[in-house]
Design an enzyme around this catalytic site. Sequence first.
Site, mmCIF file in Angstrom:
data_model
loop_
_atom_site.group_PDB
_atom_site.id
_atom_site.type_symbol
_atom_site.label_atom_id
_atom_site.label_comp_id
_atom_site.label_asym_id
_atom_site.label_seq_id
_atom_site.Cartn_x
_atom_site.Cartn_y
_atom_site.Cartn_z
ATOM 1 N N HIS A 1 -59.571 -41.995 13.820
ATOM 2 C CA HIS A 1 -60.376 -43.123 14.270
ATOM 3 C C HIS A 1 -61.718 -42.646 14.835
ATOM 4 O O HIS A 1 -62.769 -43.218 14.548
ATOM 5 C CB HIS A 1 -59.593 -43.914 15.329
ATOM 6 N N HIS B 1 -65.517 -43.461 13.061
ATOM 7 C CA HIS B 1 -66.679 -44.018 13.760
ATOM 8 C C HIS B 1 -67.861 -43.040 13.807
ATOM 9 O O HIS B 1 -68.996 -43.456 13.961
ATOM 10 C CB HIS B 1 -66.285 -44.482 15.167
ATOM 11 N N HIS C 1 -59.816 -51.168 9.554
ATOM 12 C CA HIS C 1 -59.109 -51.696 10.727
ATOM 13 C C HIS C 1 -58.027 -52.697 10.331
ATOM 14 O O HIS C 1 -56.999 -52.798 10.994
ATOM 15 C CB HIS C 1 -60.102 -52.282 11.740
ATOM 16 N N GLU D 1 -68.874 -56.529 13.997
ATOM 17 C CA GLU D 1 -68.621 -55.253 14.683
ATOM 18 C C GLU D 1 -69.354 -55.159 16.018
ATOM 19 O O GLU D 1 -68.690 -54.805 16.999
ATOM 20 C CB GLU D 1 -69.024 -54.087 13.773
ATOM 21 N N HIS E 1 -64.161 -54.406 23.246
ATOM 22 C CA HIS E 1 -63.751 -53.093 23.753
ATOM 23 C C HIS E 1 -64.275 -52.898 25.180
ATOM 24 O O HIS E 1 -63.555 -52.406 26.049
ATOM 25 C CB HIS E 1 -64.328 -51.973 22.869
HETATM 26 CU CU1 CUO Z 1 -62.516 -48.768 15.480
HETATM 27 CU CU2 CUO Z 1 -62.634 -51.406 17.495
HETATM 28 O O1 CUO Z 1 -62.238 -49.494 17.376
HETATM 29 O O2 CUO Z 1 -63.476 -50.369 15.978
#
Ligand code: CUO
Length: 677
Positions: A200, A204, A230, A344, A363
Amino acid sequence: LFFDRPTEPCFMQKGDEKAVFEIPDHYYPEKYQSLSNSLSNRFGNDASRSIPIRNIALPNLDVPKQLPYNDQFSVFLPTHREMAGRLIDIFLGMRDIDDLTSILSYCQLHINPYMFNYCLSVALLHRDDTKGLNIPTLTETFPDKFMDPKVFRRAREATSVAKTGPRIPVTISQNLTASDREPEQRVAYFREDIAINLHHWHWHLVYPFDLTTGGIVDKDRRGELFYYMHQQIVARYNTERFCNDLPRVVMYKDFRAPIEEAYFPKLDSKVASRAWPPRFPGSIITDLDRPVEQIRIDVSEMERWRDNILQAIEENAVLMPGTTGYKMPLNPETGIDILGNIMESSILSVNRGYYGDYHNMGHVFISYVHDPDHRHLERPGVIGDSATAMRDPIFYRWHAHIDDIFQMYKNKLPPYPQDKIVYNNINVTSIKVEGPAGTNVFGTHWERSTVELGRGLDFTPRGSVLARFTHLQHEEFNYVIEVNNTSGNYAMGTVRIFMAPVFDDNGNRMTFDVQRKLMIELDKFTHGLKQGVNTIRRRSLDSSVTIPYERSFRNQLNRQGTAGNQSVAEFDFCGCGWPHHLLIPKGTTRGYPVTLFVMFSNWNDDRVAQDLVGSCNDAASYCGIRDRQYPDKRAMGYPFDRPAAPDVKNLQNFITENMAITDCTIRFTDEIRDRKQ
Ligand code: CUO
């Protein structure tokens, strides 16, 4: 080298060779300046080589320096993103490697180590002259983001007591964060898997969303991939839950309601010298006002953004900026990509002012639930960091909601017409699985493996430190697919393999519309068919979804017992990919029923003409291909990304001649096997 010992001045040891950087005196922070001589002595008095650092006119680093050295860094925070964006721009703008090395040697001593590591990784990944460079994986640089701090104490003990010779691995216990009283703990093996969190973080890193250099962000179909990668995490998590007698994950969408799930991470932040804060059961997010992070936002703002997004889906059009009120229609090909960037959000969002920063701020709100106005000087929880977010049950609840919004959009698309599904004269007659667990049985068990922690332990005796941890594993198997080609010609196609549970959480057989959203991709590859009957055998190891264990962790195992030799392992930056050991869900000891699906689709509609030589393309399904287009023209998740015609009640109704399904079981053996080396 700049990844090594994040908080120490530059120093290198490779085998018996030691080298030290000759850093211009004024590069040292004030606290070190009077010591700079003795520092290079400390690290360099027995160095056989010293590497001169070019003394350059330092660019203005005021913005990235705003983040205190010992603070937590979160790419989800707008101010941190801005600082990181500035720093990445600086790294990308350096004329050559010598200048880059120079600025890095300065920044390593002055910039928050987490932000430095992030910016350095992104820059190396995107500079032409560093693209092929090997860099260490985050578990080595910041093992504290992945493991119980007790491990480090024991590791220090191990390095101090046994200064030379083979190291004894430190064991990380498997049931770490909660007891059996907490039902969510049953899927902790998935949430807290080291490699899943690495994946993960890596994803990103490859798909940053907010840097001032837009070229880095603007990758082919990145908004759609944000949705799809996701979506697959949530689908996989739900299947793991079913295997463990847990209901499907409940969406987190009512911000005024308490979050029932608690999470106590039991991680220490090495840089901040603090424990990551926990979240107590029943926490409710509230308006944020944290001057340090320059963040001031009300919960109602999130609700407003959400309403705007839902309205766009309702109208199938997005409001463009400006005063004209123009709404750009979404079309079935690119609509999901546009929505992905909006939700996003990334800087590619067509109207950030109106649609906001919904997912990222989710988040952020959750990560500050314990201290929304900074009165207790607390730092964000694990969901505020892409390297640790997947540990927390709330991550899946939040992403289940995000996915639900994407699904609302997809639900409005018309079903695929038959000519977009069938492949004339191609008849897939069967699919089966063969492996040690038996025909159509996937065998799973626990496996104990070893990872290297050596780099991340600053100011300790140098050397290899090994940690042993236990993770899910499956037996390798082969797919055997029979296809009859009656076209009279050679034919090319894409083989698409998915798996889904058969029964829902109430024990009922799933309808097509429920099951399609739980389809997890196992593999996708192109294949040619001669006329007549073809038998395709494909190894599980070759999955287009996963990267091998060695790639997740680099090849640590070569170095077992070779103390003091920690800089040699190779890791190319193709580190994005689902960990292979989690390809197959855990299953149950009784045997968990799943449906295996295969489709052979027409290559003329799939094909993306591009040269893949020398690119990392073996985990393309969730990660794309570096510097290339996504290698499949179809919508991600095809053919399950859209609803089917109303008469399709179950998967059987959906099947056309170029598809096949078979019933399989996943049988879990509750024993720990040591990884063979
Ligand atoms: Cu990968 Cu919310 O964590 O995008």
